[in-house]
Design a protein around this motif. Sequence first.
Motif, mmCIF file in Angstrom:
data_model
loop_
_atom_site.group_PDB
_atom_site.id
_atom_site.type_symbol
_atom_site.label_atom_id
_atom_site.label_comp_id
_atom_site.label_asym_id
_atom_site.label_seq_id
_atom_site.Cartn_x
_atom_site.Cartn_y
_atom_site.Cartn_z
ATOM 1 N N ARG A 3 0.881 -1.168 0.000
ATOM 2 C CA ARG A 3 0.000 0.000 0.000
ATOM 3 C C ARG A 3 0.919 1.219 0.000
ATOM 4 N N PHE A 5 1.955 5.440 -0.804
ATOM 5 C CA PHE A 5 1.556 6.844 -0.960
ATOM 6 C C PHE A 5 2.801 7.699 -1.111
ATOM 7 N N LYS A 35 5.318 9.877 12.597
ATOM 8 C CA LYS A 35 4.550 9.537 11.395
ATOM 9 C C LYS A 35 3.917 10.760 10.740
ATOM 10 N N HIS A 37 3.139 13.659 8.493
ATOM 11 C CA HIS A 37 3.571 13.847 7.109
ATOM 12 C C HIS A 37 2.509 14.600 6.331
ATOM 13 N N THR A 39 0.640 14.203 2.826
ATOM 14 C CA THR A 39 0.441 13.316 1.674
ATOM 15 C C THR A 39 0.292 14.125 0.393
ATOM 16 N N PHE A 42 -2.137 9.687 -2.569
ATOM 17 C CA PHE A 42 -2.353 8.327 -2.090
ATOM 18 C C PHE A 42 -2.429 7.415 -3.308
ATOM 19 N N ARG A 116 -10.358 13.079 -5.879
ATOM 20 C CA ARG A 116 -10.507 14.187 -4.926
ATOM 21 C C ARG A 116 -9.551 15.323 -5.264
ATOM 22 N N ARG A 126 -7.253 11.304 14.345
ATOM 23 C CA ARG A 126 -8.532 10.742 13.875
ATOM 24 C C ARG A 126 -9.469 10.833 15.070
ATOM 25 N N SER A 160 2.837 1.677 3.502
ATOM 26 C CA SER A 160 2.063 1.668 4.742
ATOM 27 C C SER A 160 1.624 0.237 5.012
ATOM 28 N N ARG A 162 -0.406 -2.284 7.667
ATOM 29 C CA ARG A 162 -1.352 -2.312 8.780
ATOM 30 C C ARG A 162 -1.043 -3.488 9.683
ATOM 31 N N SER A 167 -1.008 1.404 11.869
ATOM 32 C CA SER A 167 -0.235 1.310 10.633
ATOM 33 C C SER A 167 1.188 1.778 10.892
ATOM 34 N N TYR A 169 4.708 3.183 8.695
ATOM 35 C CA TYR A 169 5.152 3.695 7.402
ATOM 36 C C TYR A 169 6.622 3.386 7.200
HETATM 37 P P1 ATP Z 1 -4.969 3.326 8.861
HETATM 38 O O1 ATP Z 1 -5.817 3.664 7.666
HETATM 39 O O2 ATP Z 1 -4.731 1.861 9.007
HETATM 40 O O3 ATP Z 1 -5.423 3.989 10.096
HETATM 41 P P2 ATP Z 1 -3.077 5.269 7.953
HETATM 42 O O4 ATP Z 1 -4.262 6.092 7.584
HETATM 43 O O5 ATP Z 1 -2.034 5.826 8.833
HETATM 44 O O6 ATP Z 1 -3.524 3.891 8.566
HETATM 45 P P3 ATP Z 1 -2.964 4.682 5.183
HETATM 46 O O7 ATP Z 1 -4.449 4.488 5.225
HETATM 47 O O8 ATP Z 1 -2.132 3.682 4.467
HETATM 48 O O9 ATP Z 1 -2.358 4.803 6.625
HETATM 49 O O10 ATP Z 1 -2.729 6.113 4.559
HETATM 50 C C1 ATP Z 1 -1.468 6.627 4.247
HETATM 51 C C2 ATP Z 1 -1.639 8.076 3.872
HETATM 52 O O11 ATP Z 1 -2.499 8.189 2.735
HETATM 53 C C3 ATP Z 1 -2.313 8.927 4.956
HETATM 54 O O12 ATP Z 1 -1.819 10.248 4.849
HETATM 55 C C4 ATP Z 1 -3.758 8.897 4.575
HETATM 56 O O13 ATP Z 1 -4.440 10.036 5.036
HETATM 57 C C5 ATP Z 1 -3.682 8.903 3.060
HETATM 58 N N1 ATP Z 1 -4.834 8.200 2.489
HETATM 59 C C6 ATP Z 1 -5.275 6.980 2.836
HETATM 60 N N2 ATP Z 1 -6.325 6.609 2.085
HETATM 61 C C7 ATP Z 1 -6.560 7.636 1.233
HETATM 62 C C8 ATP Z 1 -7.510 7.863 0.193
HETATM 63 N N3 ATP Z 1 -8.440 6.979 -0.129
HETATM 64 N N4 ATP Z 1 -7.432 9.042 -0.475
HETATM 65 C C9 ATP Z 1 -6.502 9.952 -0.173
HETATM 66 N N5 ATP Z 1 -5.573 9.796 0.802
HETATM 67 C C10 ATP Z 1 -5.606 8.657 1.493
#
Ligand code: ATP
Length: 178
Positions: A3, A5, A35, A37, A39, A42, A116, A126, A160, A162, A167, A169
Amino acid sequence: MPRLFIAINLPEVVADHLALVQGGVPGARWEARDKLHLTLRFLGELDGGTARAVAEGLAAVTQPRFELGVRGVGHFPPRGEPRSLWAGVDDPTPLHALHDRIERVLIRIGVPADTRKFAPHVTLARLRDAPRGRVLAFLEHHALLETARFEVVDFALMSSVRTAGSSSYRVEQRFPLT
Ligand code: ATP
Ligand code: MG
């Protein structure tokens, strides 16, 4: 299939500053300091071939280094029950330029376009069932947040993984700006 990003990782001094504002909202799951950062894009799960093509394409991106500061706080979604708290950036213009360059690389490779609109932010927490008043107090209290400005010297392809409800990175590859 990892996975993936694409992100800008924050210097220690900025992460330290943000870690200091993380607190005061019951029901918030604060993002770990190391962690934090921003983004850029993604990607999700890519097959090995596509991931290699992306890495190669990113290596060809040229953009001058630029300065960035983290400024202000907000929440997603902008309306309705807040699900996350984030910090914004003070000048998103060079970030948008970098994002556009990355997007062009991805289009050429055939990675499906991002549906998006790019909204640069650093996720701080969160939220789950956070009392609205406490969320509003947090937003008010940190409205004038402003970290040290720093030079963005590279961006990174991140993976990333899980594990047990959280998660972790890993930097897969760094791409220096010019
Ligand atoms: P978890 O989702 O297990 O809580 P996480 O959010 O830390 O873990 P990821 O979901 O792999 O890890 O996301 C990595 C990065 O990508 C984060 O900055 C997250 O906000 C962003 N991200 C994740 N899913 C999306 C998406 N569908 N669209 C845009 N950005 C995303
Ligand atoms: Mg996630």
